[in-house]
Design an enzyme around this catalytic site. Structure first.
Site, mmCIF file in Angstrom:
data_model
loop_
_atom_site.group_PDB
_atom_site.id
_atom_site.type_symbol
_atom_site.label_atom_id
_atom_site.label_comp_id
_atom_site.label_asym_id
_atom_site.label_seq_id
_atom_site.Cartn_x
_atom_site.Cartn_y
_atom_site.Cartn_z
ATOM 1 N N SER A 16 0.728 -0.674 0.313
ATOM 2 C CA SER A 16 0.099 0.175 0.376
ATOM 3 C C SER A 16 0.737 1.011 0.253
ATOM 4 C CB SER A 16 -1.000 -0.204 0.894
ATOM 5 O OG SER A 16 -0.320 0.002 1.690
ATOM 6 N N LEU A 93 11.110 -6.686 4.104
ATOM 7 C CA LEU A 93 11.522 -7.114 5.411
ATOM 8 C C LEU A 93 12.982 -7.980 5.531
ATOM 9 C CD1 LEU A 93 7.628 -8.482 6.370
ATOM 10 C CD2 LEU A 93 8.928 -6.860 7.624
ATOM 11 N N LEU A 95 17.678 -8.173 4.529
ATOM 12 C CA LEU A 95 18.816 -7.403 5.114
ATOM 13 C C LEU A 95 18.291 -6.506 3.813
ATOM 14 C CD1 LEU A 95 19.544 -6.704 8.314
ATOM 15 C CD2 LEU A 95 21.423 -7.762 6.978
ATOM 16 N N HIS A 112 9.048 3.472 8.973
ATOM 17 C CA HIS A 112 8.748 2.994 9.896
ATOM 18 C C HIS A 112 7.469 3.064 10.267
ATOM 19 C CE1 HIS A 112 10.221 0.143 13.381
ATOM 20 N NE2 HIS A 112 9.416 1.253 14.516
ATOM 21 N N ASP A 153 16.946 0.639 11.692
ATOM 22 C CA ASP A 153 15.855 1.925 12.214
ATOM 23 C C ASP A 153 16.430 2.531 13.021
ATOM 24 O OD1 ASP A 153 14.542 0.287 11.225
ATOM 25 O OD2 ASP A 153 13.620 -0.185 12.733
HETATM 26 C C1 GRF Z 1 3.922 -0.150 6.689
HETATM 27 O O1 GRF Z 1 3.888 -0.540 7.956
HETATM 28 C C2 GRF Z 1 5.257 -0.301 6.971
HETATM 29 O O2 GRF Z 1 5.899 0.552 8.194
HETATM 30 C C3 GRF Z 1 5.948 -1.494 7.803
HETATM 31 O O3 GRF Z 1 5.377 -2.494 6.887
HETATM 32 C C4 GRF Z 1 3.634 -2.063 6.786
HETATM 33 C C5 GRF Z 1 4.386 -2.122 4.856
HETATM 34 O O4 GRF Z 1 2.343 -1.732 4.684
HETATM 35 N N1 GRF Z 1 7.201 -1.773 7.415
HETATM 36 P P1 GRF Z 1 2.847 -2.408 2.543
HETATM 37 O O5 GRF Z 1 3.045 -3.430 1.962
HETATM 38 O O6 GRF Z 1 2.968 -0.433 2.515
HETATM 39 O O7 GRF Z 1 1.106 -2.025 2.096
#
Ligand code: GRF
Length: 237
Positions: A16, A93, A95, A112, A153
């Site tokens: 998204s 997700l 590295l 984040h 982060d």
């Molecule tokens: C978001 O909350 C982002 O910050 C987190 O994972 C979610 C990803 O959502 N790391 P999307 O795949 O962009 O819908």
């Protein structure tokens, strides 16, 4: 940097945030930046479908299947082939290999779902972030866009925006409220960086808290936050 800047988005989920970038930069006709490549961490994820729908070159690179060295070379190669200027991690997700981070020093950002440096670091992703925020009793969370360096982060903060934590919030409710803010600040931050903005970004876009204009919350808002009845906090309006 090309004009418009050539953006690669790395995503592991539904995408998204990728969609928010496409809507503002590609279909919204921004002159500053365009998404030119999407990398998914495995085949079949929503982010790759969104890329295909938008006609953006996309590929899946699964580090666990490929092994670290092949993954690193494939990622670096794709970024080079597509002449990518800025890399955006949007729900990515895995590295990012150190060589790629080094090559894009100052030109790679992550979004984040909390107000870093709070609620960040190893293991703090997705639902876990919001669970930790709620468990802490914090009344404010938010979204952060930051530069990516070798540590989780910890890179310089580019943009932040606060989101209230409401009584009775579940992690899902808080996540949805934060995600809506991510969708707003990520494209603004990427566009500002593409235009050469310095960090932290302040100025033309409502990207960061303006602490100069509002150095402290007014008494009334503190009273509401703390459920303090009466005139305990000093001067009354
Ligand atoms: C978001 O909350 C982002 O910050 C987190 O994972 C979610 C990803 O959502 N790391 P999307 O795949 O962009 O819908």
């Amino acid at each position: 940097m090309s004009v418009p800047a050539r953006i690669a988005v790395l995503a592991s989920g539904g995408g998204s945030n990728l969609q928010a970038l496409i809507d503002r930069l590609n279909t919204g006709g921004s002159a500053a930046a365009r998404v030119e490549l999407v990398v998914g961490s495995r085949a079949g994820i929503g982010a790759l479908e969104r890329a295909e729908r938008a006609g953006i070159p996309a590929l899946a690179l699964d580090a666990r299947m490929m092994g670290a060295d092949t993954f690193r070379d494939a990622l670096a190669g794709a970024l080079e082939t597509h002449r990518i200027d800025l890399v955006v991690l949007a729900g990515w997700l895995q590295l990012v290999p150190a060589e790629v981070v080094a090559r894009y020093h100052g030109r790679m950002v992550n979004v984040h779902p909390a107000l870093l440096p709070a609620f960040g670091g190893k293991g703090m992703y997705g639902r876990r972030v919001h669970e930790a925020v709620i468990a802490s009793g914090a009344r404010v969370s938010g979204a952060t866009v930051h530069l990516v360096d070798e540590r989780y982060d910890e890179g310089a903060i580019v943009a932040q925006w606060p989101v209230p934590v409401l009584p009775g919030d579940t992690p899902e409710m808080l996540a949805a409220r934060v995600l809506a803010v991510e969708h707003r600040i990520l494209p603004l931050a990427v566009e500002a960086l593409a235009r050469g903005a310095s960090i932290p970004i302040v100025g033309d876009a409502p990207v960061a808290f303006d602490l100069v204009a509002a150095p402290a919350p007014p008494d009334a808002s503190l009273r509401r936050t703390m459920h303090v009845a009466g005139p305990a906090l000093g001067t009354q309006a």
